[in-house]
Scaffold this motif. Sequence first.
Motif, PDB file in Angstrom:
ATOM      1  N   ALA A  47       0.829  -1.193   0.000  1.00 16.30           N
ATOM      2  CA  ALA A  47       0.000   0.000   0.000  1.00 16.30           C
ATOM      3  C   ALA A  47       0.864   1.243   0.000  1.00 16.30           C
ATOM      4  CB  ALA A  47      -0.916   0.007   1.221  1.00 16.30           C
ATOM      5  N   GLY A  48       0.666   2.083  -1.026  1.00 17.93           N
ATOM      6  CA  GLY A  48       1.375   3.344  -1.090  1.00 17.93           C
ATOM      7  C   GLY A  48       2.839   3.213  -1.425  1.00 17.93           C
ATOM      8  N   ARG A  49       3.312   2.007  -1.753  1.00 16.13           N
ATOM      9  CA  ARG A  49       4.708   1.821  -2.086  1.00 16.13           C
ATOM     10  C   ARG A  49       4.857   1.562  -3.578  1.00 16.13           C
ATOM     11  NH1 ARG A  49       6.542  -2.387   2.722  1.00 16.13           N
ATOM     12  NH2 ARG A  49       5.668  -1.211   4.473  1.00 16.13           N
ATOM     13  N   GLY A  50       6.096   1.441  -3.998  1.00 13.32           N
ATOM     14  CA  GLY A  50       6.333   1.101  -5.390  1.00 13.32           C
ATOM     15  C   GLY A  50       7.003   2.228  -6.138  1.00 13.32           C
ATOM     16  N   PRO A  51       7.489   1.955  -7.354  1.00 14.28           N
ATOM     17  CA  PRO A  51       8.237   2.932  -8.124  1.00 14.28           C
ATOM     18  C   PRO A  51       7.337   4.011  -8.710  1.00 14.28           C
ATOM     19  CG  PRO A  51       7.882   0.959  -9.416  1.00 14.28           C
ATOM     20  CD  PRO A  51       7.347   0.668  -8.048  1.00 14.28           C
ATOM     21  N   ALA A  52       7.926   5.138  -9.042  1.00 12.23           N
ATOM     22  CA  ALA A  52       7.191   6.246  -9.638  1.00 12.23           C
ATOM     23  C   ALA A  52       7.123   6.069 -11.148  1.00 12.23           C
ATOM     24  CB  ALA A  52       7.847   7.568  -9.266  1.00 12.23           C
ATOM     25  N   VAL A  53       6.693   4.897 -11.576  1.00 13.67           N
ATOM     26  CA  VAL A  53       6.475   4.593 -12.986  1.00 13.67           C
ATOM     27  C   VAL A  53       5.230   3.730 -13.080  1.00 13.67           C
ATOM     28  CG1 VAL A  53       8.909   4.719 -13.673  1.00 13.67           C
ATOM     29  CG2 VAL A  53       7.951   2.543 -12.899  1.00 13.67           C
ATOM     30  N   SER A  54       4.690   3.637 -14.268  1.00 13.56           N
ATOM     31  CA  SER A  54       3.548   2.760 -14.471  1.00 13.56           C
ATOM     32  C   SER A  54       4.031   1.338 -14.723  1.00 13.56           C
ATOM     33  CB  SER A  54       2.723   3.248 -15.664  1.00 13.56           C
ATOM     34  OG  SER A  54       3.474   3.152 -16.862  1.00 13.56           O
ATOM     35  N   MET A  55       3.108   0.384 -14.562  1.00 12.22           N
ATOM     36  CA  MET A  55       3.441  -1.007 -14.863  1.00 12.22           C
ATOM     37  C   MET A  55       3.765  -1.167 -16.341  1.00 12.22           C
ATOM     38  SD  MET A  55       1.145  -4.427 -14.154  1.00 12.22           S
ATOM     39  CE  MET A  55       1.172  -4.263 -12.368  1.00 12.22           C
ATOM     40  N   LEU A  56       3.052  -0.418 -17.206  1.00 13.40           N
ATOM     41  CA  LEU A  56       3.331  -0.502 -18.631  1.00 13.40           C
ATOM     42  C   LEU A  56       4.736   0.006 -18.943  1.00 13.40           C
ATOM     43  CD1 LEU A  56       2.482  -1.195 -21.455  1.00 13.40           C
ATOM     44  CD2 LEU A  56       1.321   1.021 -21.622  1.00 13.40           C
ATOM     45  N   ALA A  57       5.202   1.023 -18.224  1.00 20.44           N
ATOM     46  CA  ALA A  57       6.572   1.504 -18.431  1.00 20.44           C
ATOM     47  C   ALA A  57       7.582   0.423 -18.072  1.00 20.44           C
ATOM     48  CB  ALA A  57       6.821   2.763 -17.605  1.00 20.44           C
ATOM     49  N   VAL A  58       7.303  -0.327 -17.009  1.00 19.88           N
ATOM     50  CA  VAL A  58       8.176  -1.439 -16.638  1.00 19.88           C
ATOM     51  C   VAL A  58       8.172  -2.490 -17.743  1.00 19.88           C
ATOM     52  CG1 VAL A  58       8.551  -3.298 -14.977  1.00 19.88           C
ATOM     53  CG2 VAL A  58       7.887  -1.039 -14.167  1.00 19.88           C
ATOM     54  N   LEU A  59       6.984  -2.790 -18.286  1.00 20.13           N
ATOM     55  CA  LEU A  59       6.875  -3.783 -19.346  1.00 20.13           C
ATOM     56  C   LEU A  59       7.637  -3.346 -20.594  1.00 20.13           C
ATOM     57  CD1 LEU A  59       5.739  -6.277 -20.752  1.00 20.13           C
ATOM     58  CD2 LEU A  59       3.592  -5.032 -21.096  1.00 20.13           C
ATOM     59  N   VAL A  60       7.442  -2.105 -21.026  1.00 19.72           N
ATOM     60  CA  VAL A  60       8.127  -1.620 -22.223  1.00 19.72           C
ATOM     61  C   VAL A  60       9.641  -1.644 -22.020  1.00 19.72           C
ATOM     62  CG1 VAL A  60       8.512   0.405 -23.693  1.00 19.72           C
ATOM     63  CG2 VAL A  60       6.189  -0.239 -23.036  1.00 19.72           C
ATOM     64  N   GLY A  61      10.093  -1.235 -20.836  1.00 20.98           N
ATOM     65  CA  GLY A  61      11.516  -1.234 -20.559  1.00 20.98           C
ATOM     66  C   GLY A  61      12.136  -2.613 -20.551  1.00 20.98           C
ATOM     67  N   ALA A  62      11.331  -3.631 -20.251  1.00 16.33           N
ATOM     68  CA  ALA A  62      11.828  -5.003 -20.196  1.00 16.33           C
ATOM     69  C   ALA A  62      11.651  -5.742 -21.518  1.00 16.33           C
ATOM     70  CB  ALA A  62      11.104  -5.775 -19.085  1.00 16.33           C
ATOM     71  N   SER A  63      11.177  -5.045 -22.560  1.00 15.36           N
ATOM     72  CA  SER A  63      10.769  -5.729 -23.793  1.00 15.36           C
ATOM     73  C   SER A  63      11.631  -5.388 -24.994  1.00 15.36           C
ATOM     74  CB  SER A  63       9.303  -5.408 -24.099  1.00 15.36           C
ATOM     75  OG  SER A  63       8.467  -5.849 -23.059  1.00 15.36           O
ATOM     76  N   ARG A  64      12.885  -5.105 -24.782  1.00 12.82           N
ATOM     77  CA  ARG A  64      13.746  -4.768 -25.909  1.00 12.82           C
ATOM     78  C   ARG A  64      13.954  -5.954 -26.851  1.00 12.82           C
ATOM     79  NH1 ARG A  64      16.312  -0.022 -25.487  1.00 12.82           N
ATOM     80  NH2 ARG A  64      18.012  -0.686 -26.830  1.00 12.82           N
ATOM     81  N   GLU A  65      13.804  -7.168 -26.335  1.00 13.29           N
ATOM     82  CA  GLU A  65      13.965  -8.352 -27.173  1.00 13.29           C
ATOM     83  C   GLU A  65      12.664  -9.127 -27.348  1.00 13.29           C
ATOM     84  OE1 GLU A  65      16.660  -8.964 -28.782  1.00 13.29           O
ATOM     85  OE2 GLU A  65      17.776  -7.325 -27.871  1.00 13.29           O
ATOM     86  N   THR A  66      11.563  -8.529 -26.929  1.00 14.17           N
ATOM     87  CA  THR A  66      10.269  -9.217 -26.997  1.00 14.17           C
ATOM     88  C   THR A  66       9.252  -8.315 -27.671  1.00 14.17           C
ATOM     89  OG1 THR A  66      10.748 -10.401 -24.948  1.00 14.17           O
ATOM     90  CG2 THR A  66       8.450 -10.326 -25.651  1.00 14.17           C
ATOM     91  N   ALA A  67       8.583  -8.827 -28.676  1.00 15.34           N
ATOM     92  CA  ALA A  67       7.592  -8.049 -29.403  1.00 15.34           C
ATOM     93  C   ALA A  67       6.299  -7.948 -28.611  1.00 15.34           C
ATOM     94  CB  ALA A  67       7.323  -8.690 -30.763  1.00 15.34           C
ATOM     95  N   LEU A  68       5.752  -6.750 -28.535  1.00 17.81           N
ATOM     96  CA  LEU A  68       4.494  -6.508 -27.852  1.00 17.81           C
ATOM     97  C   LEU A  68       3.435  -6.081 -28.861  1.00 17.81           C
ATOM     98  CD1 LEU A  68       5.780  -4.310 -24.866  1.00 17.81           C
ATOM     99  CD2 LEU A  68       5.401  -6.786 -24.871  1.00 17.81           C
ATOM    100  N   SER A  69       2.201  -6.419 -28.578  1.00 19.25           N
ATOM    101  CA  SER A  69       1.068  -5.890 -29.326  1.00 19.25           C
ATOM    102  C   SER A  69       0.018  -5.480 -28.316  1.00 19.25           C
ATOM    103  CB  SER A  69       0.506  -6.918 -30.307  1.00 19.25           C
ATOM    104  OG  SER A  69       0.016  -8.056 -29.609  1.00 19.25           O
ATOM    105  N   ALA A  70      -0.816  -4.517 -28.686  1.00 21.46           N
ATOM    106  CA  ALA A  70      -1.792  -4.007 -27.724  1.00 21.46           C
ATOM    107  C   ALA A  70      -3.097  -3.675 -28.420  1.00 21.46           C
ATOM    108  CB  ALA A  70      -1.249  -2.778 -27.007  1.00 21.46           C
TER     109      ALA A  70
END
Length: 260
Positions: A178-201
Amino acid sequence: MAVSGQRRRPVVALYERIADAVHDGTYPPGSTLPSEPKLAAELGVSRPALREALLLLQEDGLLSVRRGVGRTVNDRPPRRGFEHVQPLEELIGAGTPLRVRALLRTVEEPTDFTTQHLLAPARAELRFWESVLTGEGTAAALSHEWAAADELLDQVHPEFAQALRAADPDTRAPGGGAGRGPAVSMLAVLVGASRETALSAHSGITATLLGRRRGEQLGRPADTPAVLVTQVVRVGEVPVLAAKHMLPTGAPALPVLQSH
């Protein structure tokens, strides 16, 4: 540009190498790329693969072709346009990303929404992030984001699973989240981790009212008109993230591309 399949094809990896070179200043805005034979030799790739990657870069607005000059880098190349999957804080920030304030970082059982969009089994444990996006001191959006169960992510996108654990290590601790966590969105974490993985939305947009609780979180009256954006991000055919974004009247403009 949408790319099918879990792992990028070689031409898409080549696309990314050139796009990274544009963004890191190797090929700055306004510069002219080397000729195809020279660039292919520098990158160690075939000319047909290079030509296909260059065409994709042109389609996505990073490059232009000038007669008698060759391929030049556009003055304002888009950021990481090769997937068209972009965190909301960047998408509606008009060049200046909005700030993300974490309200809740926790784990919860599937809801009707996540059962439908993440295909989550009844007893799954899903990471849930609630965030407010602010710009110039004003709340611009309320985001609810869910990730697929860790066990599934470990199989289809282990980099995202690891990045989530690193970004949100205390979520599963008793009373944590509660009230913790990084000052980024979950999608930002996903995009940052996806340099070798193709995403579609895929996203959907409906008109609604904020309601009492969301109005309180955004500092607006309950009857404030709003736009509700639902979003599902996939790796191949597997959904890995689902989200709801509430944007009240007066929020920064949201670019929309309609398809049929």
